[in-house]
Motif scaffolding. Structure first.
Motif, PDB file in Angstrom:
ATOM      1  N   LEU A 137     -56.420 -13.544 -35.940  1.00  0.00           N
ATOM      2  CA  LEU A 137     -55.288 -12.411 -36.197  1.00  0.00           C
ATOM      3  C   LEU A 137     -54.922 -11.331 -34.595  1.00  0.00           C
ATOM      4  N   LEU A 143     -47.735 -13.432 -39.194  1.00  0.00           N
ATOM      5  CA  LEU A 143     -48.729 -12.742 -39.366  1.00  0.00           C
ATOM      6  C   LEU A 143     -48.268 -12.786 -41.035  1.00  0.00           C
ATOM      7  N   LEU A 144     -47.825 -13.048 -41.965  1.00  0.00           N
ATOM      8  CA  LEU A 144     -47.844 -13.660 -42.968  1.00  0.00           C
ATOM      9  C   LEU A 144     -48.709 -14.759 -43.789  1.00  0.00           C
ATOM     10  N   CYS A 195     -52.312 -14.111 -42.012  1.00  0.00           N
ATOM     11  CA  CYS A 195     -53.083 -13.432 -43.653  1.00  0.00           C
ATOM     12  C   CYS A 195     -53.245 -14.303 -45.315  1.00  0.00           C
ATOM     13  N   GLY A 197     -56.838 -14.612 -45.951  1.00  0.00           N
ATOM     14  CA  GLY A 197     -56.996 -14.612 -47.687  1.00  0.00           C
ATOM     15  C   GLY A 197     -57.949 -15.939 -48.395  1.00  0.00           C
ATOM     16  N   ALA A 257     -59.370  -6.913 -38.929  1.00  0.00           N
ATOM     17  CA  ALA A 257     -58.486  -6.836 -38.922  1.00  0.00           C
ATOM     18  C   ALA A 257     -59.090  -6.004 -37.153  1.00  0.00           C
ATOM     19  N   SER A 283     -52.878  -6.147 -42.397  1.00  0.00           N
ATOM     20  CA  SER A 283     -53.522  -7.262 -42.630  1.00  0.00           C
ATOM     21  C   SER A 283     -55.074  -7.298 -43.423  1.00  0.00           C
ATOM     22  N   LEU A 322     -54.839  -7.363 -46.839  1.00  0.00           N
ATOM     23  CA  LEU A 322     -53.723  -7.815 -48.018  1.00  0.00           C
ATOM     24  C   LEU A 322     -54.809  -9.450 -48.080  1.00  0.00           C
ATOM     25  N   PHE A 323     -55.541  -9.373 -46.935  1.00  0.00           N
ATOM     26  CA  PHE A 323     -55.951 -11.111 -47.288  1.00  0.00           C
ATOM     27  C   PHE A 323     -57.625 -10.101 -48.010  1.00  0.00           C
ATOM     28  N   SER A 324     -57.848  -8.649 -47.359  1.00  0.00           N
ATOM     29  CA  SER A 324     -59.155  -8.674 -48.641  1.00  0.00           C
ATOM     30  C   SER A 324     -58.992  -8.709 -50.091  1.00  0.00           C
ATOM     31  N   GLN A 349     -48.913 -20.598 -46.046  1.00  0.00           N
ATOM     32  CA  GLN A 349     -48.657 -20.846 -44.246  1.00  0.00           C
ATOM     33  C   GLN A 349     -48.502 -22.480 -44.066  1.00  0.00           C
TER      34      GLN A 349
END
Length: 882
Positions: free
Chosen positions: A102, A362-363, A366, A370, A409, A459, A462-464, A502
């Motif tokens: 992150l 960033l995606l 994440c 994730g 995060a 962020s 999103l990954f949570s 990714q």
């Protein structure tokens, strides 16, 4: 209300007492039920056991009771934070990987947002900047004449007032016996009034100071130049300095932070535009001279929109075109934000592309997190199942996972901002070209911190949400019963999709960065229509030394002869503006057929670039003469005037090279011109432009004060630099010279390509790191979950290749699928790079091979350790443990 707040306060600060009362009440309920069962014939122990079973999960009822009482939020939050810290402390590897991932992504986005904040979101540092708009003429005539500006100022009905400015780069400013090159703005007298700027020291000139050409020899220093050149000497006010050997009185110092009306230019000084022609600048009386002013600007009147203002100024433009058909040729005037009107499209496009790429990083981060977070939550499946069996609500478990994600995060965002802020500060202090007043106005204000916080929270969210489905569908008894023998599913999961996304993003970034690097490398040896290798340039502005009229071509001839006499010099030539240089070389000549007598815009046959060059320039520049002859010193102004055209000019104007030789045409002032030679095509405005027509005119027939000597020699550049300076100063010691290799001079033109390549390279490296961690995480997790299966395979005699296929086949397949998808997307996206990086093309076998090799190498690095672990499985140890 006060009673409610008092009650709430008691609930917030008397948790222990409330907890004791709650426990006492729950025990009372169970005891009463046990009494009833005992009276029905059961013994006391059995009655107590039955009562507890009937009551159910005490923890769930306690939580529900706490929530019903209210005032539990902060205590629950603190409990979640404490538990999250304990859980993360037990998994330091996962926590460290998440925070660093992150930090990398949020730091990159914070830096890019800082650049966007400086160039797009940030307004000029002047009062009421939101109502300040600039006017810019069309592409064919980007600059404006001074008479045209005055007409526009007086005839429009949309602006409160209109000011204007131009550049005075390469000016010699002498405070005694130390002339130094400086750059500034030549502005209209109302410039500071329109901007509502107030002096830091002395005063600023106004429109009342102007009384015609040469009537206001006043100088206002920028605060930064006053600090660096005059060491903040307050006695500078009233001091007379020399600007291009003309006396100017310093009357004031601009306020700190005031840098004029171009975002990325920091002028050293400001002078009234009525002095521009006096110091050797462009004419202020010639209406056809559209290089007198760069941009006009002003505050819109209350209630007037930018669209209404644009319609109004174009009404004025139509009137001027009708009144002055030969001189006024602007087809459309654009109204936009001051300072970026001329560069807004390119700047905004570059920043938008950079933000999109940073967003992809960033995606990817994440997606990486994730997958890691889902694996982390999956490892805690038994814990989750036990908590559910004990009555914990699913939303409480999800809230706990969300808390862990938010802590990661925020930690990653903080670390990313700490790493990004120094980089932004260095960008703000960076001057890419020594001697040029250019910089990136980056400041670390609250917007950047707010953006970083928002990105960190987004962020974390999103990954949570990745393990939400697992928690919502978890069946506690099946999970507990399955125990450690649970096997990873074979179907395509959310984690697989995230890893593919990714890898695709990484492959896209790697493809784009390789295309940019390859294009930049190829551009070094590309054909520009001139050869910058083994060529030295000397920028000379004779107006700085007081030359004018016929003295200019006379001195140019002496200068060429003197430099040509240096041993080892093969050729010397002179050009009024070196190609390519954006805007400085963007002088397009109006060309008419020989028979045309009405020299208005509607009868223009072609608009080629025009350069004035001396005899010998072609050889010095390495430009090939395809047909005809070069200029000779004996050429004069007797009609027709000789000219050289490039291949594109010959084809578009006359149909072929042979047909063009000896043909005549007229230029904008009516001069009859004859084609005496044809040269190869070249690059004139930018390296990425299409082939454009161009004409070369003999420089000895014109009095351009600004010029560049092109010297071709294989001598050591440093030695040649010293010899050239000595030779020219023998002719006039007062000349300021800018001597450098032609390749160094081209760095200005190649700067956007280099910035794009460096940005793509950095983002591609980040994407590669994220892909390595993502593939490694999945491969390691897969191996760890299937160790017993792999041990059995080894015990049954499976070969090493079969073991690797079973352990890593899924990860390799996902890597291949994501790489192909990213490569296709990269090839489509990198077509945009062709407009920034010369010779950049996605259809390059080296790029394709490089992407395949890079992704294969990433996969090898990421799977090496899991593969070693899979191959080192000892079935006997695993079976004993089981």
């Amino acid at each position: 209300m006060l009673a409610y707040l008092r009650n709430l306060g008691s609930k917030l600060f008397r948790h222990r007492q409330i907890a004791e009362e709650m426990d006492e009440e729950l025990r009372s309920h169970i005891a009463h039920r046990a009494d009833d069962l005992e009276r029905s014939g059961l013994d006391r122990a059995e009655a107590g056991r039955r009562a507890r079973l009937e009551f159910g999960a005490r923890e769930r009822y306690r939580e529900e009771s706490y929530e019903a009482l209210g005032g539990r939020f902060f205590e629950s939050l603190l409990q979640d934070v404490r538990l999250a810290l304990r859980v993360l402390r037990k998994s330091p590897g996962f926590a460290l990987a998440a925070v660093l991932t992150l930090a990398l992504a949020i730091g990159a986005n914070a830096v890019v947002f800082g650049v966007m904040n400086a160039l797009v979101l940030h307004t000029l540092n002047v009062p009421d900047a939101k109502s300040l708009y600039g006017t810019q003429y069309g592409v064919d005539a980007p600059f404006q004449s001074y008479p045209g500006y005055r007409d526009l100022r007086d005839r429009n009905h949309s602006f409160q007032d209109l000011a204007a400015f131009n550049f005075t780069l390469g000016t010699a400013l002498d405070t005694g016996n130390d002339p130094q090159a400086a750059g500034g703005f030549a502005t209209t007298g109302n410039y500071f009034t329109v901007l509502d700027a107030h002096p830091y020291l002395g005063r600023l000139y106004t429109a009342a100071d102007e009384h015609g050409q040469g009537s206001a020899p006043y100088l206002v220093l920028s605060y930064g130049y006053w600090h660096s050149r005059f060491q903040e000497d307050r006695r500078v006010i009233g001091r007379v300095v020399s600007v291009n050997k003309h006396p100017f009185t310093v009357i004031g110092v601009a306020p700190p932070g005031f840098a004029g009306t171009i975002m990325f230019v920091s002028p050293d000084f400001f002078i009234p535009v009525v002095e521009q022609e006096v110091i050797g600048g462009n004419s202020l009386t010639d209406r056809s001279n559209t290089a007198a002013l760069f941009e006009t600007f002003g505050h819109l009147k209350p209630g007037v929109t930018a669209r209404q203002a644009e319609a109004d100024v174009n009404r004025v433009a139509a009137e001027l075109a009708k009144a002055y058909p030969k001189e006024f040729e602007a087809k459309h005037i654009v109204v936009g934000r001051t300072g970026l009107t001329a560069f807004g499209g390119a700047v905004h496009g570059f920043v938008a592309a950079l933000m999109a790429l940073a967003g992809m990083i960033l995606l990817a981060a994440c997606a990486n997190l994730g997958g890691l977070f889902a694996a982390h939550a999956s490892d805690r499946a038994r814990e989750v199942a036990l908590r559910l069996a004990l009555g914990s609500p699913r939303r409480r478990i999800l809230r706990q996972l969300m808390t862990e994600a938010m802590l990661l995060a925020l930690a990653g965002g903080t670390l990313g901002v700490m790493g990004g802020m120094p980089l932004l500060q260095r960008l703000g202090a960076w001057h890419p070209f020594p001697g040029a007043p250019l910089h990136i106005p980056v400041t670390t204000d609250w917007r950047i911190y707010a953006a970083a916080l928002a990105l960190a929270l987004l962020s974390g969210f999103l990954f949570s949400i990745v393990p939400v489905r697992m928690v919502m569908r978890a069946h506690p008894y099946e999970v507990v019963k399955a125990g450690s023998t649970a096997r990873a599913g074979r179907k395509f999961t959310v984690r697989d999709a995230l890893l593919v996304a990714q890898i695709a993003i990484c492959a896209l970034l790697v493809t784009a960065s390789l295309v940019a690097v390859r294009g930049l490398v190829r551009s070094v040896n590309a054909s520009y229509g001139f050869d910058p290798r083994n060529a030295m340039t000397a920028g000379v502005n004779l107006a700085n030394a007081g030359y004018a009229g016929a003295r200019i071509p006379q001195f140019n001839r002496r200068m060429i002869d003197a430099v040509a006499a240096i041993p080892g010099v093969d050729a010397v030539g002179l050009v009024n503006n070196y190609p390519p240089l954006a805007y400085a070389a963007a002088w397009r000549e109006r060309v008419f057929t020989e028979q045309t007598r009405d020299l208005t815009t509607s009868h223009v046959a072609l608009r080629p670039y025009r350069f004035n060059v001396s005899p010998g320039y072609l050889k010095a520049a390495g430009t090939t003469l395809l047909a005809g002859r070069d200029f000779a010193w004996s050429d004069d102004k007797s009609a027709p005037v000789p000219a050289l055209g490039n291949r594109q000019f010959a084809l578009r104007m006359f149909g072929s090279i042979n047909a063009a030789m000896g043909k005549h045409f007229r230029i904008g002032d009516g001069t009859l011109v004859e084609i005496v030679g044809i040269t190869e095509d070249g690059k004139y405005l930018s390296l990425t432009e299409d082939q454009e027509p161009a004409i070369l005119m003999p420089s000895m027939l014109y009095d351009d004060p600004q010029s560049y000597l092109i010297v071709r020699s294989r001598r050591d550049p440093q030695q040649l630099h010293r010899l050239m300076r000595a030779k020219i100063h023998e002719l006039d010691a007062g000349l300021t010279l800018d001597i450098q290799t032609w390749n160094q001079l081209l760095e200005v033109v190649q700067f956007p390509a280099k910035v794009a390549t460096m940005a793509l390279g950095a983002l591609g490296l980040m994407g590669a790191i994220l892909s390595i961690t993502g593939i490694f995480g999945m491969a390691a997790y897969s191996v760890s979950k299937r160790l017993r299966e792999l041990g059995i395979r080894v015990a049954l005699g499976a070969k090493r290749r079969e073991v690797l296929k079973a352990a890593l086949g899924r990860a390799v397949r996902l890597l291949a699928f994501g790489s192909v998808a990213g490569l296709v997307l990269g090839l489509l996206a990198t077509r945009v790079l062709a407009s920034i990086v010369y010779q950049a093309t996605p259809r390059d076998p080296f790029v394709l091979a490089g992407v395949v090799l890079a992704m294969a190498l990433l996969g090898l690095i990421a799977t090496w350790t899991p593969a070693q672990r899979a191959l080192s499985v000892d079935p006997m140890i695993l079976l004993r443990e089981e």
